[in-house]
Design a protein around this motif. Structure first.
Motif, PDB file in Angstrom:
ATOM      1  N   THR A   1       0.840  -1.196   0.000  1.00 47.93           N
ATOM      2  CA  THR A   1       0.000   0.000   0.000  1.00 47.93           C
ATOM      3  C   THR A   1       0.876   1.247   0.000  1.00 47.93           C
ATOM      4  OG1 THR A   1      -1.704  -1.167   1.221  1.00 47.93           O
ATOM      5  CG2 THR A   1      -1.815   1.229   1.239  1.00 47.93           C
TER       6      THR A   1
ATOM      7  N   VAL B   1       0.005   5.253   0.103  1.00 48.40           N
ATOM      8  CA  VAL B   1      -1.119   6.145   0.353  1.00 48.40           C
ATOM      9  C   VAL B   1      -1.040   7.389  -0.525  1.00 48.40           C
ATOM     10  CG1 VAL B   1      -2.261   7.565   2.106  1.00 48.40           C
ATOM     11  CG2 VAL B   1      -1.310   5.324   2.712  1.00 48.40           C
TER      12      VAL B   1
ATOM     13  N   TYR C   1      -3.408  11.101  -1.251  1.00 51.11           N
ATOM     14  CA  TYR C   1      -4.525  11.948  -0.845  1.00 51.11           C
ATOM     15  C   TYR C   1      -4.944  12.780  -2.040  1.00 51.11           C
ATOM     16  CZ  TYR C   1      -3.512  11.016   4.102  1.00 51.11           C
ATOM     17  OH  TYR C   1      -3.320  10.430   5.300  1.00 51.11           O
TER      18      TYR C   1
END
Length: 196
Positions: free
Chosen positions: A30, A32, A34
């Motif tokens: 993963t 991340v 935004y």
């Protein structure tokens, strides 16, 4: 003393199966991200053209509404064609680049009829164009020829371009339909803007 020969075949087969299992295995990890969403007015927008003021706006009107089913802002342009006489509105709509920071190109894409009134056969030409219909290809149809998209035009920041519409109505239309209020057809033309 004779050395005992070892059989490595089972070990080799096991090693090959292990390597194959590693190759077939998926590695998941993963990372991340935004995505911050803000809102502003679009760089280019549509406005009524100068022809909407001719004859008190009796022949052409521009309105806006929100289509909640498709989540789209729709600009509706109502135009009246004269029976048997080609009608040309040269400034029906303005496309303006008031909020962009650079040039924007615009193109008209003819999508076809929206719904049906049963009177579409009386419209012999519906053709939208930029500036001059004879120099710059437009979108729509004239008699049996369909033009799916127009040429593109560039709109610089702070500038506008005009969109005209050419209509031809069958002179043999029943007079009860030629009352200026009966909708003969509705056509969808998308304005595709591209920021450069």
């Amino acid at each position: 003393m004779a050395r005992k020969r070892r059989n490595y075949k089972p070990l080799t087969a096991l090693a090959i199966m292990a390597i194959a299992a590693l190759v077939a295995a998926a590695v998941t990890f993963t990372n991340v991200t935004y995505w911050v969403v803000n809102a502003t007015k679009p760089p280019a927008m549509k406005y009524p053209g100068a022809d909407t003021t001719v004859a008190g706006g009796n022949y052409i009107k521009v309105s806006y509404y929100y289509d909640s089913q498709n989540a789209l802002n729709i600009t509706g342009i109502s135009v009246i064609g004269f029976t048997g006489d080609p009608t040309n509105y040269t400034n029906a709509l303005r496309l303006c680049n008031y909020y962009g920071y650079g040039p924007i190109t615009a193109q008209l894409i003819y999508r076809g009829t929206v719904g049906s009134t049963g009177y579409e056969r009386y419209v012999k030409a519906f053709y939208v164009y930029f500036t001059n219909p004879y120099v710059q290809p437009g979108a729509g149809f004239i008699d049996a020829t369909t033009y799916s998209q127009s040429a593109t035009v560039t709109i610089n920041p702070g500038s506008c371009v005009t969109v005209g519409v050419y209509l031809k109505i069958d002179p043999n239309i029943p007079m009860n339909l030629a009352n200026g209020r009966t909708i003969l057809a509705t056509y969808q033309v998308d304005v595709q803007f591209t920021a450069q």
